[in-house]
Design a protein around this motif. Structure first.
Motif, PDB file in Angstrom:
ATOM      1  N   ILE A   1       0.884  -1.201   0.000  1.00  0.00           N
ATOM      2  CA  ILE A   1       0.000   0.000   0.000  1.00  0.00           C
ATOM      3  C   ILE A   1       0.896   1.217   0.000  1.00  0.00           C
ATOM      4  CG2 ILE A   1      -1.719   1.278   1.304  1.00  0.00           C
ATOM      5  CD1 ILE A   1      -2.529  -1.406   2.566  1.00  0.00           C
ATOM      6  N   THR A   2       0.796   2.059  -1.030  1.00  0.00           N
ATOM      7  CA  THR A   2       1.568   3.315  -1.086  1.00  0.00           C
ATOM      8  C   THR A   2       0.644   4.503  -0.945  1.00  0.00           C
ATOM      9  OG1 THR A   2       1.333   3.337  -3.459  1.00  0.00           O
ATOM     10  CG2 THR A   2       3.340   2.303  -2.533  1.00  0.00           C
ATOM     11  N   LEU A   3       1.211   5.652  -0.977  1.00  0.00           N
ATOM     12  CA  LEU A   3       0.386   6.871  -0.809  1.00  0.00           C
ATOM     13  C   LEU A   3      -0.630   7.018  -1.948  1.00  0.00           C
ATOM     14  CD1 LEU A   3       3.052   9.425   0.464  1.00  0.00           C
ATOM     15  CD2 LEU A   3       0.947   8.759   1.631  1.00  0.00           C
ATOM     16  N   GLU A   4      -0.215   6.572  -3.138  1.00  0.00           N
ATOM     17  CA  GLU A   4      -1.150   6.716  -4.254  1.00  0.00           C
ATOM     18  C   GLU A   4      -2.321   5.736  -4.124  1.00  0.00           C
ATOM     19  OE1 GLU A   4       2.952   7.596  -6.335  1.00  0.00           O
ATOM     20  OE2 GLU A   4       2.011   5.608  -6.315  1.00  0.00           O
ATOM     21  N   ASN A   5      -1.987   4.442  -3.643  1.00  0.00           N
ATOM     22  CA  ASN A   5      -3.065   3.442  -3.565  1.00  0.00           C
ATOM     23  C   ASN A   5      -3.892   3.600  -2.307  1.00  0.00           C
ATOM     24  OD1 ASN A   5      -1.694   2.566  -5.714  1.00  0.00           O
ATOM     25  ND2 ASN A   5      -1.045   0.592  -4.850  1.00  0.00           N
ATOM     26  N   LEU A   6      -3.513   4.450  -1.447  1.00  0.00           N
ATOM     27  CA  LEU A   6      -4.089   4.465  -0.100  1.00  0.00           C
ATOM     28  C   LEU A   6      -5.603   4.584  -0.164  1.00  0.00           C
ATOM     29  CD1 LEU A   6      -3.407   4.477   2.945  1.00  0.00           C
ATOM     30  CD2 LEU A   6      -3.338   6.951   2.808  1.00  0.00           C
ATOM     31  N   ASP A   7      -6.048   5.613  -0.834  1.00  0.00           N
ATOM     32  CA  ASP A   7      -7.510   5.806  -0.858  1.00  0.00           C
ATOM     33  C   ASP A   7      -8.208   4.613  -1.493  1.00  0.00           C
ATOM     34  OD1 ASP A   7      -6.776   9.198  -1.717  1.00  0.00           O
ATOM     35  OD2 ASP A   7      -7.235   8.318   0.270  1.00  0.00           O
TER      36      ASP A   7
ATOM     37  N   ARG B   1      -7.284   1.512  -1.722  1.00  0.00           N
ATOM     38  CA  ARG B   1      -7.239   0.303  -0.893  1.00  0.00           C
ATOM     39  C   ARG B   1      -8.218   0.411   0.264  1.00  0.00           C
ATOM     40  NH1 ARG B   1      -2.647  -2.673  -2.536  1.00  0.00           N
ATOM     41  NH2 ARG B   1      -2.900  -4.255  -0.923  1.00  0.00           N
TER      42      ARG B   1
END
Lengths: 207, 133
Positions: A171-177, A179
């Motif tokens: 989970i990265t900052l871009e995928n956070l929302d 996920r």
């Protein structure tokens, strides 16, 4: 001789041996110089044994002859013994013996040298064999070490690859929302028991 | 630890070696060993060397057996050993030494006594026959 016994060793002795006489333990030479003489021997005069003068003269002559001969024999024996000893130590026999001993010594030394040579050769062979075996061992060890290094490197590479693959699902900052949205959408129920082998237990007691 | 060998080795001052008879055997049965020993030692105690034996009791064939080691006796006499009277007599009888004077004189005395006894007996017989006659 022996010590004089105590005055009254036994009460009965008082009657058997009156005080005046001597009480001595020993048997041989019962009385010593200082003991008093017996009454029966009071007037005894000691007389030497009778000597026949004619016989004595003859005897003296015979004794002088005898002594002469025995002394001469003694000197002869002494001379013979000294001569034998001299011959043993210094004479021809001694030289022969010394020569024989020297020869024996040489022979034994030669034999000893031959034995040493043989043993040295055997030792050389053994040493060479030992060196060869050591070299073989070293090479084997090197090979094993290389193999271990290779396997280690392979494992590490495998781990790296696996990590790379797993990194795709991080989970990265871009995928956070995205996920979070997915997780909230797919609710999972973890309310189950598990046994030691990791299998899910379907039936429990409380059911 | 005490060194026992030094205690056992007795050192005699001014002593000499003798060749003598040392008594052995049992009661009423003597037996002598001809032995080289120091003068001051006890009769039957430690000796230097045994040089023979002497049996004083006669055997079945009425012999008194004597054994002598001439070689060793020669050696010890050469070293200055004194034989005692009985040993000297035995050596004389065996022929190694000349005959001891006392053996000769004793033999003479015995012979004279026997001769006297025979002579006296003959005289007595003569006297008796005279008296009878």
């Amino acid at each position: 001789m022996f010590q004089v016994a105590t005055r009254f060793p036994n009460p009965l002795c008082r009657f058997l041996t009156p005080r005046a006489s001597v009480l001595v333990e020993a048997v041989r030479g019962r009385k010593s110089r200082t003991d008093p003489k017996a009454k029966s021997k009071a007037g005894r005069v000691k007389v030497p044994p009778p000597v026949d003068p004619v016989e004595m003269v003859v005897l003296k002559e015979r004794f002088t002859q005898y002594d002469l001969i025995t002394r001469a024999l003694r000197f002869e024996f002494k001379e013979e013994m000294l001569r034998q000893r001299y011959e043993q130590e210094v004479g021809s026999l001694a030289e022969e013996r010394a020569k024989q001993e020297a020869e024996e010594h040489c022979a034994l030394m030669a034999w000893n040298d031959a034995e040493n040579l043989q043993l040295w050769k055997l030792r050389e062979l053994r040493v060479l064999k030992g060196l060869e075996e050591e070299e073989l061992k070293k090479t084997e060890l090197a090979i094993q070490r290389e193999m271990k290094m290779e396997s280690f490197v392979k494992e590490k590479e495998q781990e790296i690859l696996q990590l790379q693959e797993e990194a795709k699902t991080f989970i990265t900052l871009e995928n956070l929302d995205q996920r979070i949205e997915e997780a909230l959408d797919n609710l999972k129920n973890y309310n189950f028991a598990i046994d030691k082998e990791g299998r899910v237990v379907k039936r429990t007691v409380l059911q | 630890m005490v060194h026992l060998s030094s205690l056992l080795l007795k050192q005699y001052h001014g002593g000499y070696v003798v060749i003598r008879l040392s008594l052995g055997g049992c009661t009423n049965r003597p037996f002598y060993r001809i032995v080289a020993a120091h003068n001051k030692r006890a009769r039957d105690s430690k000796y230097i060397e045994q040089l023979g034996s002497f049996d004083p009791l006669p055997n079945i064939h009425n012999e008194k057996l004597v054994s002598l080691n001439y070689e060793r006796i020669k050696y010890w006499i050469a070293c200055g050993a004194h034989p005692t009277k009985p040993v000297a007599k035995l050596l004389g009888l065996s022929g190694f030494y000349p005959l001891h004077p006392m053996t000769v004189t004793e033999a003479e005395r015995r012979r004279n006594k026997e001769a006297l006894a025979v002579g006296g007996g003959a005289e007595e017989q003569e006297q008796e026959t005279e008296q009878v006659v």
